[in-house]
Design a protein around this motif. Structure first.
Motif, PDB file in Angstrom:
ATOM      1  N   ARG A 206      27.050  25.535  32.856  1.00  0.00           N
ATOM      2  CA  ARG A 206      26.484  25.383  34.195  1.00  0.00           C
ATOM      3  C   ARG A 206      25.352  26.386  34.406  1.00  0.00           C
TER       4      ARG A 206
ATOM      5  N   VAL B 237      41.253  22.234  28.201  1.00  0.00           N
ATOM      6  CA  VAL B 237      40.122  21.943  29.087  1.00  0.00           C
ATOM      7  C   VAL B 237      40.275  22.708  30.401  1.00  0.00           C
TER       8      VAL B 237
ATOM      9  N   CYS C 115      29.870  20.006  24.885  1.00  0.00           N
ATOM     10  CA  CYS C 115      30.016  21.228  25.670  1.00  0.00           C
ATOM     11  C   CYS C 115      28.730  21.498  26.455  1.00  0.00           C
TER      12      CYS C 115
ATOM     13  N   GLU D  94      37.467  25.507  31.130  1.00  0.00           N
ATOM     14  CA  GLU D  94      36.522  25.253  32.223  1.00  0.00           C
ATOM     15  C   GLU D  94      36.688  26.239  33.368  1.00  0.00           C
ATOM     16  N   SER D  95      37.899  26.769  33.551  1.00  0.00           N
ATOM     17  CA  SER D  95      38.123  27.737  34.629  1.00  0.00           C
ATOM     18  C   SER D  95      37.839  29.168  34.171  1.00  0.00           C
TER      19      SER D  95
ATOM     20  N   ARG E 164      30.393  29.387  33.359  1.00  0.00           N
ATOM     21  CA  ARG E 164      31.316  28.265  33.460  1.00  0.00           C
ATOM     22  C   ARG E 164      30.837  27.098  32.615  1.00  0.00           C
ATOM     23  N   HIS E 165      31.796  26.398  32.037  1.00  0.00           N
ATOM     24  CA  HIS E 165      31.508  25.267  31.164  1.00  0.00           C
ATOM     25  C   HIS E 165      32.047  23.963  31.737  1.00  0.00           C
ATOM     26  N   ARG E 166      31.482  22.897  31.219  1.00  0.00           N
ATOM     27  CA  ARG E 166      32.068  21.576  31.434  1.00  0.00           C
ATOM     28  C   ARG E 166      32.260  20.943  30.053  1.00  0.00           C
TER      29      ARG E 166
END
Length: 343
Positions: free
Chosen positions: A298, A229, A295, A233-234, A279-281
């Motif tokens: 952004r 994660v 998933c 995420e980064s 970018r994801h969260r």
């Protein structure tokens, strides 16, 4: 009878035969969840499994007067459900198009190869497994509940001809005896034994023997998931790659594209999934007994996170051996997640 005291089961059966719908529900409800998992194993689709369970219970209600008690209520229901699933597979009407419209934002790199796996396979929400007891399988079962719901097992199972698929699930997953399976499928024990031999051989070629995955929610699993994660995420491609096995797979059902090996997966992540500015969260959940995520991507122009499918990790030892992103955003609803979130 599946946790219902015999005297109570007899009472419910007598009342159900007399047209008491409430009694019928009391008789069959204890088996609903395991029938759902059974239909999912054979069909590979959560929604199709739900439809077939509904059809099974409706057929059982209509046929309760003809139930002769030669087998338990549970076995009788499995007979109906299995044959309904086989009928659905023969009809071919429950499979979506092989290549539904999908429009990536950037061109996808050339895959390592094109997948022969079924495009209709969907992830199975862990919450639906909560009421399916580990001791449901009979004494002849060869596969544990956790293994027999994994994505690798399900993908291999979908490669089998429908009848072999049903025989293997009934014998090796659920532990029904050969005579019971022959009765369920209205065939001979010799035919069951022959189909099972062929199915086992095919399955052993499709599912590689690997080091065991960490136990669910164990410290080792939590560490691997947390590292993934943080890296994903980064947008840290190198950190994601460091968590993978050398022969790791990245797939995106229902697209038939496969990226295998660290170089191909790295290239895909760097140019598509984790390209600069994206970018994801990841919101943790579980699917098929494995770590999974809702998933989201952004949106740089608004404070909105847009749905980006369901992502499932397959672990082996201390590494990730497969990353599977199901691209259909409608699957999020089965896991209780919305199509968008506020950042």
């Amino acid at each position: 009878m599946g946790g219902i005291p015999p005297a109570r089961a007899d009472e419910l059966l007598a009342r159900a035969r007399g047209g008491d719908g409430e009694a019928f529900r009391g008789l069959v409800e204890p088996y609903r969840r395991e029938l759902h998992v059974h239909c999912y194993r054979i069909l590979g689709s959560v929604q199709d499994a739900e439809d077939l369970v509904q059809e099974t219970l409706l057929a059982a209600w209509r046929g309760i007067g003809g139930y002769e008690e030669r087998a338990s209520v549970r076995t009788w229901l499995y007979r109906i459900a299995t044959n309904r699933c086989l009928n659905a597979l023969r009809a071919g009407s429950r499979r979506p198009p092989e290549h539904p419209a999908y429009h990536p934002e950037v061109p996808l790199p050339e895959p390592s190869h094109r997948r022969g796996e079924p495009s209709w396979l969907e992830p199975y929400p862990e919450v639906l497994l909560e009421d399916v007891a580990d001791d449901v399988p009979g004494p002849e079962a060869r596969h544990e509940t956790r293994e027999s719901i994994s994505l690798a097992f399900l993908a291999a199972l979908q490669q089998l001809p429908p009848r072999q698929r049903a025989v293997l699930v009934l014998r090796d997953v659920l532990g029904f005896r050969a005579a019971e399976v022959a009765d369920i499928l209205d065939t001979t024990e010799n035919a069951v034994t022959s189909a099972l031999t062929r199915a086992r051989g095919a399955l052993s070629r499709e599912v590689p023997v690997r080091e065991s995955a960490p136990l669910p929610d164990s410290p080792r699993e939590r560490r691997i998931v947390a590292d993934f994660v943080r890296a994903f995420e980064s947008g840290d491609v190198d950190a994601v790659i460091a968590l993978l096995t050398d022969d790791a797979w990245l797939t995106m059902p229902p697209l038939p594209l496969v990226y295998q090996g660290l170089d191909d997966v790295r290239h895909f992540l760097a140019t598509v999934a984790l390209r600069p500015g994206r970018r994801h969260r990841l919101i943790p959940t579980r699917a098929n007994g494995q770590p999974a995520f809702a998933c989201y991507v952004r949106d740089p122009r608004t404070p909105i996170l847009r749905a980006h499918g369901v992502l499932v990790l397959t672990l082996t030892g201390d590494r990730i051996t497969a990353v599977t992103r199901f691209v259909d955003n409608s699957l999020l609803a089965a896991f209780g997640f919305p199509r968008s979130l506020r950042a």
